[in-house]
Structures are given as C-alpha cells and as structure tokens.
Design an enzyme around this catalytic site. Structure first.
Site, PDB file in Angstrom:
ATOM      1  N   HIS A 263       0.850  -1.193   0.000  1.00 52.55           N
ATOM      2  CA  HIS A 263       0.000   0.000   0.000  1.00 52.55           C
ATOM      3  C   HIS A 263       0.883   1.238   0.000  1.00 52.55           C
ATOM      4  CE1 HIS A 263      -3.249   2.710   0.902  1.00 52.55           C
ATOM      5  NE2 HIS A 263      -2.536   3.199   1.898  1.00 52.55           N
ATOM      6  N   ASP A 265       0.913   5.152  -0.311  1.00 54.96           N
ATOM      7  CA  ASP A 265       0.184   6.416  -0.342  1.00 54.96           C
ATOM      8  C   ASP A 265       0.785   7.296  -1.426  1.00 54.96           C
ATOM      9  OD1 ASP A 265      -1.728   6.087   1.748  1.00 54.96           O
ATOM     10  OD2 ASP A 265      -0.105   6.266   3.200  1.00 54.96           O
ATOM     11  N   ASP A 375      -7.431   1.741   2.623  1.00 57.68           N
ATOM     12  CA  ASP A 375      -7.076   2.747   3.633  1.00 57.68           C
ATOM     13  C   ASP A 375      -7.946   3.993   3.578  1.00 57.68           C
ATOM     14  OD1 ASP A 375      -5.540   3.767   5.744  1.00 57.68           O
ATOM     15  OD2 ASP A 375      -4.171   4.789   4.388  1.00 57.68           O
ATOM     16  N   HIS A 579      -6.379   9.817  -0.734  1.00 61.73           N
ATOM     17  CA  HIS A 579      -6.955   9.876   0.614  1.00 61.73           C
ATOM     18  C   HIS A 579      -6.040  10.445   1.693  1.00 61.73           C
ATOM     19  CE1 HIS A 579      -5.235   5.654   0.652  1.00 61.73           C
ATOM     20  NE2 HIS A 579      -4.758   6.132   1.790  1.00 61.73           N
TER      21      HIS A 579
END
Length: 1006
Positions: A263, A265, A375, A579
């Site tokens: 994951h 970001d 997330d 996000h």
C-alpha cells in the site's frame, strides 16, 4: 520431558536472536563505497550513474532532508566462496522502524538497469547461487534521505521536516555496513521454521495438545543446535521440526487468500515526486520476487502509479507489463488513485473509475472487477452505484476496523447504496493492509472472522507499504509453511479475482448493510487544509463547466474540443483526491504544491470556458449571461445563456429598530441585530420563521481542538464540551447592497457580507477569515425552528439521510459527517437548507426547548489548526460562501447547491440568446455531465440522475444530436447491453428513473 513452556519460549527467542539469525550470513567481506549527493530535486538516472563520487566509510553521516545520494558500491567475491550462495547486505543507515518511513534506495547495474529496492527489512541483493568466486560486483544505488518524521519515537509531534523549505540541512542518516556475505539457505530455512512454529505455538490454547506437540519439537530442535556451530547443525535441527510442520490442517480451518501488496500512499509524509520513486523501488522488488517465487502473486492498485512508472521508469514498467501479462502482477481496483470517497463530487468519483479502468484496459487489456480501497476514511453511500456503473461489482477495504465506537458486524457482506445497487464487499479480518504473515496475524484473522459457520475464507494483503518494498521472501516462506499446517489457518497465494469468486460462490446470500460505511475515526479530514478542499471543489466545478461549454461550442461553432487538456486536468484533480491529500493529512510540502496546482488548473479551465463562450456569443456588443442563476422555481440548468436583465441586484439593507439591518425582497425578510447575527429569517410566502426563538444564526463558534491522536485526522467528541460564541462585533455597516460584519478574535479576523437577492428566497453569506489560531475549531451555526428527526446531506448522485438523535452508539458516533453542496432539514410541509461552495464537514443536533418546540442546529465546519503533520495548517486567508434557504424542499436545496458552485459569467457578443445543448423537463432529474465522447468520435455523452429521492419521469432533448440512435452506456461510455433502451417521444428520450438512479447516454450527431 519436563521443560516449562515459558522457558522454552524464552529460550527460542534468545537463540534465534543471538545465534541462529546471525548465522544466516556466516562469512562476510566489506565492499568499497563512494557517494555523490544533491540537496535539490532528484537528478535523472543517467546523470546519477556518472556523477563524481568520493569515498565514504560506515559510520559516516549522510543525506540532507529530502536529498538524494548516489552510492557507488564495488567489490570482489572471494575465491574461497566458490560454490556457495552469495548476496550483498547493504545498510544505508536503516533504523528498526517500519519500512517506508526512512531512507530508501534503488540498486542499479552500471548501465542503469534497476535491480531491486533497499529497505530496512529487505536489504539484500543476490550476487549468485552458486558463485564461481572472483565475480566483480558493481552497483549504483539511488538513495533518498527522506526524513523520518517520527524519528524520536514520539508520534504526531509538530515538525519542520515536512517541507524542504523548513527542514534544514543536517544529515539524516549514518551509513551502516555494506558487505558481501555468504547466504546459508539451510540456516535461513531454520529461522523460518522456528519463527512460524513459535508464532503458532503462542496462539494455540495453553492446554491444547497441538501446542505441547510443537513445544516439544522446538525444544528438541534447540537441543540439536550446537551454538558454536549453528551452520553445521542447522540441518539436524530442521529434522526435529519436520514432523510438526508436516501435520495437515483441519478440514474446518479458516482459509486465507494471501495477495502480495504494498500500500503506497500517493502522497503523505512525503511529496508526490517521492512517490514516483517509491513505486519504482517497490515494483522492482516485486518483479524480482515474482521471478524467484513461482506461487507468489502481487497486486497493485492506482493507475496513476503505473502511469508514473511508464513515464519516469520505462525499464521497470516493461518488467511490470510482462508480469501482468503472465497473470502474476495484478492491476487491482480500477481507480486512478485510492481516493477519498466522502468528498469527491459525483462526476469526480465517476471519473476515478473511468480513467483508472481505461488505463488498465489500454495498457494491459485487464479490467478489474473490484474497487480496492484498503485505507480510505469511510465510504459514501453513493459509491455502490458508481462501482457497478463502471463495470465492477466488488469492494475491498480494511479501514472500517479502525472505528473506535462500534464493531462492524460483518467481514463479508453485500453493501447497498442509496439507489438500491449492491456490491459484494469484504473487510479482511486480519485487520491490516500490511500483513507480515506472522502467526499472530493469521490466527487473529481466523478468530476475528465474523462469518464463521456460513463462510470460510478471507483475504490478507501481504507486504510492507508506503515505500517499504512490498512482500518479502520471508513472508513468502512463512506462507508456504502455513499452506497446510495443523493449528493454523491455511494460506494460499491468490489474485483478488480468484478470492472474490470463491467467496461469492460459498456465500451467495450474504447479509446486507444499507447506507454509508461511516468510519468512526478521522472525522476532521472533512475540514483540515481548507484551501486544498476549496481547490478540489473549484476544480471539479470548472471541469464539468468546461466540458459543457466546450461541447456546446464544438457542436455549434466548430470550436476545438480540448480532449488532451481536459484528460490531463481531470487526472491531476483525481490525483489530488488521494486519501491523504484531499483529506488534509499530508505534510506541508504536499499542500503547498496542491494549492499552486489548483491555481494553475483553474487558470487553464477558465481559459477553456472563456474561449468556448466567446465562440458561442459571436461578435457584438450585447451582454450575455452564461449560467444564469435559477430563481425561486426551476431546476438545475445544463447550459444556456440569456441577455443580462439586471436581475442580479440585491435587496437594499434598511436600518432595524434597536440596531442592525433588515434585508427584505418580498419573499424573505432577514433581521440582523447589532452583533451582526441573524435573529430572524422570515419566510413571507409560508408565513414561517426559520430561526429558533431566542437564537441567532450566522453564529461563529470557536472550540478547542486537541484530539487524543492523529492531529490532522481527528476531532474527538469532547471538543464540544468547551467553546465560545463569537458575538463581539468590530464593525457593522452597509457595503454594496450587503451588510458587512467585522469580528476579531485571538490573532484572527473575520469579514462577512450578508445579502438577499432580489428574486430568490435565500440569504447569502460570504465569509473571509484571516486565520491565525492554533488547535482551534471554527464552526458556523444555524439554529433552526424545525422538528427534524433526520436530515439530508448531498453525496454522489443523491443524498443520504442521517438521524439527528443519538438513540444508539451508531448515531452518537456520527457527530461529524460529510456533505457536498447542501444540508437539508425539514418537517412535514416546511424545511430549510444550508448550502456551501467549499466546505464538507458539518454536524446537526437537536434540542427540545422550554416551549415544547424543537431546535435543529446545522453547523458548517470552516477551519481547524492542527500542528501535525503540517504545523502551519490553514494559517492565512480563507473564503467561504454559504446560504440559508428558508422554506426549501430537497429540490430547492439541490438547485441552490448547484448555484453556489456555478458562477454567472457575462460575455459580450452578438447572439440574442444561446439555448442549452441539453434540456430535461423535470426538476428532479439533474444533468451532471455534458461532454463529447472520450473516443473522439464526436458523439455527445450526457449523464443524469434522479436527485430528489423519488421516482421520476423526464424527457431529455439534445440539440443537434440524434436521440433515435441514443444508447445507454456504462461510465466508460460502452453500450450497456443489459439496460432497457430509452423510449423516444416528441424528438426526445423518455427516461423513467428510480430514486437516485444515475444513467449515462451516448447520442450521435444528427
């Protein structure tokens, strides 16, 4: 044997730490290391490969904050190592902290070919297996000295390190050992055996036979190890464990589908440009691991990240494309980025899937069937319809497990959105999107799984994220041992599609959750970084307006439709909906760049709009108004322009007895007292007062705001326990048809302009705040004389209802929630709306007064002042536009919400009037997009939705386009073969829509 279990467990931990793990590399030799550094932006790889270097020794500090260093690493494999496996162990100065939050590196061959990424738990590079001896090693490592923003071990402490401009130039890291090493695979496998069994043993019942069976075997293995000759006795120790590792799992064991994951970001505690490199490092790692491990499968979402690879690291992208073609590197999710889903508007949320899925289709021939959002901070109730309309039907997330108040009752279920659309949804019970494949995590997944007895399987996204390099060889080894192991859940590498297919097959009728998936945490992300949120809202509005006017001008004047520009701008706006960007939870650098980006995009879009409107207006001196404001009646317009009629004037303020002013247009009478507060909003048409007795609206309220954790993310309910009303007035006057109110508080100032249009039943409130507070929360309150047990707030393609009461912990937890352009409260026969042009966070509460009436208070959240991760969050000038609409229906709220976000534009030209390109004859049916088809074939694409929450029948007409050949499509503008074709009547399309239904139509040119 009488070994006490605690003694065996303690013995195992020490022997592993002090003897067995160090023996994995029984012989080492140092490498020669040189360095070249740049404090500025990263240089191209070709430049870094040839940069002049100087020697650097272990123990030497290196790396300014956000700088880049290129290490030259050379050496020779000792001849005596011939026949053995050799790898380099390269320590850039790693700390025990989680990978992804410190220095990182990408190893290259001298010709620039990427080898793999370096991270604290993945710091090896294989040289040969076996080596011949004498091999020459030569690598170049691009190393990023990104500061660890929590290096002192204290999370959420304000830091200047979040922006290169304030981070200073002190070295961030100390170079560790850089060595060639013999790799003893037998010892490494012994480590894996002992770790898996030790972790499993710790999770089994203390009095269970299986735990004691493992305990005895581990004890025998430890007895078999000669601590002075671990390498010579490792094979015998493994032999003592073979039996317990071979015992198969029970038939009823929980089944874990592992999928490799990292994951990343797209921005957070690092800027966008660093994510480009994080993706390259991770993709290099994962393609290398896929070559080594035939059972391993890796999934990566976010089309933007693939696009970065294609643009910046084509050699890595080529490896990814091959792995995708082999079916082992899986483009997951089908979105441009893993966006926030609460705040993006209808069209933006749709375009996340349009651009993401189209990229995967065009680049890989792959269409993802799931939305992959592990997330994201909660999920809006309009999302299921969008997922389905994009051609997908599944959702994966893990974040709801972070909720602090209520335990969500399902892990596998069907999620129903506001229009009735359902998507098959899974929450991994491992409660992590960075699973490390530990026995504790796998046991937790099995225990935690809420569908026991009706379903048997869950998914585990496995790997270090945020630049941590993804899945490791150790995780793959542990998964192999748990493939079929008594006492553990079974683990198998599978693609998301394979997992979902099996999960749906075994659970064809799962429970249904209706409405939003609200995260009971991170509520302040609806308010933090107000300028980022304003930039997003303005970008969305300008994009849909630019498409509308460019399509209209292209159809009528031959205006060049700006396909390339709109595609690029959409993708940039979508990127910034990631996000941790739109929610305001990134470092200062990210938001500084976002503000500049939004300003640049707005300038480009304004130029497109102006060019299209001038083309439509033609030559002349007549003043035309584009986007003419709808008045007291009428739906949301889809284009058109009319001669300016002077009806944009405002009601003239008059003095009020006792101080203050009155604004009255014959439909609405507003009384503003000497404090600049609205003490009356009288609906003359309904004969109804909107403001609760003894209360005042337009009331600014200031609260302390110091959450227990996660400063930029959280606001805790106790913030309401203290605060003050800002009623002191520094100035009250009339300015240009508006009442001007000035206030000062703390180190901040506010100027508001209150006005009532001549021809609309609406109070407009324009607020400018020069904000210099710290750890404060600013609200704008409207106490309304309405008995509302629930209220509506706009979401994608409709609105969602939330209770105003707090009967249960589920209602109480929603003390801060999201709306788009409006909040609407009503009781039978009368209601009111509060609309906005840039805010999202709000709260709605109710109290019963002494007179028996009910006050429903709507409060818009304006500003916060958290100090982590950006210590200067929101400092400076902000502008907001709100309106109170007494007597409003939901339809009025929809219309006024659009009006607040769609400016009137005056253009001089020769046209007498410009008719809309598209018209719809029912106010309940809103046109959300008018554009030319993305395939550039010249067809018109129109998207509409039912906005009031009821059934609607409407006729849609499109000037110059053939309704007889119109087809319904999905969001990607492909014909929807399952949909009933629209009926035709009177030269238009007759649409029959269910509540909140959204449809997309494609119409060829006549």
């Amino acid at each position: 044997m009488h070994d006490d279990r605690k003694l065996v467990e303690a013995r195992l931990e020490r022997v592993l730490r002090e003897r067995v793990r160090p023996a994995v590399h029984p012989a080492t030799t140092p490498l020669s290391v040189e360095i070249w550094s740049t404090d500025g932006e990263p240089v191209p790889v070709a430049e870094g490969l040839v940069a002049p270097t100087r020697p650097i020794a272990p123990g030497t500090p290196w790396g300014t904050p956000w700088g880049t260093s290129w290490f030259k690493v050379t050496g020779t494999v000792p001849a005596e190592w011939a026949g053995r496996t050799v790898e380099a162990v390269l320590d850039l100065g790693f700390t025990p902290r989680t990978p992804g939050f410190q220095c990182e590196g990408l190893v290259h061959l001298p010709d620039g070919t990427p080898v793999k990424g370096l991270h604290p738990r993945n710091a090896y590079v294989r040289v040969g297996a076996p080596v011949a001896g004498g091999e020459r090693v030569h690598w170049r490592i691009e190393a990023a000295s990104n500061p660890d923003l929590e290096a002192d071990g204290v999370p959420f402490r304000p830091t200047p390190m979040g922006d290169r401009a304030t981070a200073g130039d002190a070295p961030q890291y100390v170079l560790g050992e850089m060595r060639l090493a013999v790799f003893d695979e037998t010892v490494w496998n012994l480590v894996m055996d002992l770790e898996v069994l030790g972790e499993l043993m710790a999770e089994l019942p203390v009095d269970g036979a299986r735990r004691w069976e493992i305990l005895r075997a581990v004890g025998r293995a430890l007895d078999a190890i000669d601590l002075q000759d671990v390498n010579g006795t490792a094979r015998a120790a493994r032999g003592e464990l073979a039996g317990v590792l071979a015992t198969p799992a029970a038939a009823t064991a929980h089944r874990v589908s592992a999928v490799g994951h990292a994951h990343i970001d797209s921005a957070w505690l690092w800027p966008l440009r660093e994510t480009v490199r994080k993706v390259a490092r991770t993709a290099s790692n994962m393609t290398a691991l896929l070559d080594e491990e035939p059972d391993f499968v890796f999934a990566m979402s976010q089309a933007q990240q693939y696009a970065w690879l294609k643009e910046h690291r084509p050699e890595v992208y080529a490896r990814v494309k091959k792995a995708v073609a082999d079916g082992r590197f899986v483009p997951a999710g089908g979105m441009w980025v893993e966006s926030d889903t609460n705040m993006p508007g209808s069209e933006a949320m749709a375009r996340q899937f349009v651009h993401g899925k189209r990229f995967f289709l065009e680049e890989f021939g792959v269409e993802s069937d799931e939305a992959w959002l592990p997330d994201t901070f909660g999920f809006a109730a309009g999302l299921p319809q969008i997922i389905r309309a994009a051609g997908s039907r599944r959702l994966l997330t893990q974040k709801i497990s972070w909720s602090r108040t209520n335990d969500f009752p399902h892990h596998t279920f069907s999620w129903e959105g506001i229009d009735g659309t359902r998507v098959f949804t899974h929450f991994p019970p491992v409660d992590s999107y960075n699973c490390e494949m530990t026995g504790r995590q796998i046991a937790h997944a099995a225990r935690n799984f809420k569908e026991k007895g009706v379903a048997t399987r869950s998914l585990a996204p496995t790997g270090y994220g945020d630049g941590g390099g993804g899945t490791t060889r150790e995780m793959v080894a542990k998964a192999a041992r748990m493939r079929d192991l008594e006492g553990a859940a079974t683990v198998e590498w599978e693609t998301p599609a394979d997992f979902f297919a099996k999960a749906e097959a075994e659970y064809p009728d799962p429970p249904v959750w209706v409405g939003e998936l609200y995260l009971e945490l991170h509520r302040a992300t609806l308010t933090s970084q107000a300028q980022t949120k304003r930039g997003n809202r303005r970008g969305e509005s300008l994009l849909t307006e630019a498409e509308l006017w460019a399509a209209t001008a292209a159809a009528r004047t031959g205006f060049r439709y700006p396909y390339e520009e709109l595609d690029r701008i959409w993708k940039t706006v979508l990127l910034h909906q990631f996000h941790d960007i739109l929610p305001g939870s990134s470092i200062a650098w990210v938001h500084r760049e976002a503000r500049a980006t939004y300003a640049r995009l707005a300038e480009e879009l304004e130029a497109i709009i102006t060019g299209a409107q001038r083309a439509l207006a033609g030559e002349g001196t007549r003043e035309l108004v584009f986007n003419p404001a709808p008045h007291a009646r009428g739906g949301v317009p889809a284009g058109g322009a009319a001669p300016f009629d002077g009806q944009g004037d405002k009601a003239v303020p008059t003095p009020r007895d006792g101080g203050g002013y009155v604004l009255d247009n014959g439909m609405l009478r507003i009384e503003i007292d000497g404090r600049g507060l609205v003490v009356s909003a009288y609906d003359r048409i309904a004969g109804r007062e909107a403001i609760a007795p003894g209360q005042a609206a337009n009331l600014l309220q200031l609260h302390p705001d110091f959450p227990n954790q996660w400063d930029a993310w959280d606001v805790d309910a106790f913030y309401r326990n203290a605060g003050r009303d800002l009623t002191d007035v520094a100035g009250l006057s009339v300015a240009g048809g508006a009442v001007r109110v000035e206030r000062a508080f703390g180190a901040s100032r506010v100027v508001q302009l209150l006005s009532v249009p001549i021809s609309a039943k609406r109070l407009d409130i324009d607020t400018e705040v020069d904000w210099h507070e710290t750890e404060k929360f600013l609200k704008l309150a409207f106490p309304l004389d309405v008995k509302a047990d629930r209220y509506a707030s706009e979401t994608q393609f409709g609105h969602v209802y939330r209770p105003t009461h707090q009967n249960t912990s589920w209602e109480w937890a929603k003390f801060e929630a999201c709306n788009h352009r409006f909040v609407h409260v009503d009781e039978p026969g009368w209601g009111a709306a509060v609309v906005n042009d840039a805010t999202y966070g709000h709260d709605v509460t109710r109290t019963v007064r002494g007179d028996g009436g009910t006050t429903t208070t709507v409060r818009a959240s304006l500003l916060r002042a958290p100090r982590y991760p950006d210590p200067e969050t929101d400092q400076g000038t902000h502008r907001f536009r709100h309106a109170l609409v007494p007597g409003a229906t939901v339809g009025d709220a929809v219309r006024e919400g659009h009006r607040a976000n769609l400016p009137e534009r005056r253009v001089t030209g020769g046209a007498a009037e410009i008719a809309p390109l598209v018209t719809v004859d029912n106010d309940a049916v809103v046109v959300s997009a008018v554009k030319l088809a993305d395939d550039r074939g010249g067809d018109l694409v129109v998207r509409v939705y039912e906005a009031h929450g009821g059934r609607a029948r409407a006729t849609l007409r499109a000037d110059g386009f053939d309704t007889a050949r119109a087809v319904l499509t999905d969001l990607l503008e492909r014909p929807d073969t399952d949909a009933e074709p629209p009926a035709r009547a009177d030269g238009g399309l007759v649409l029959a829509l269910r509540p909140f239904q959204m449809v997309t139509l494609r119409l060829p040119r006549v």
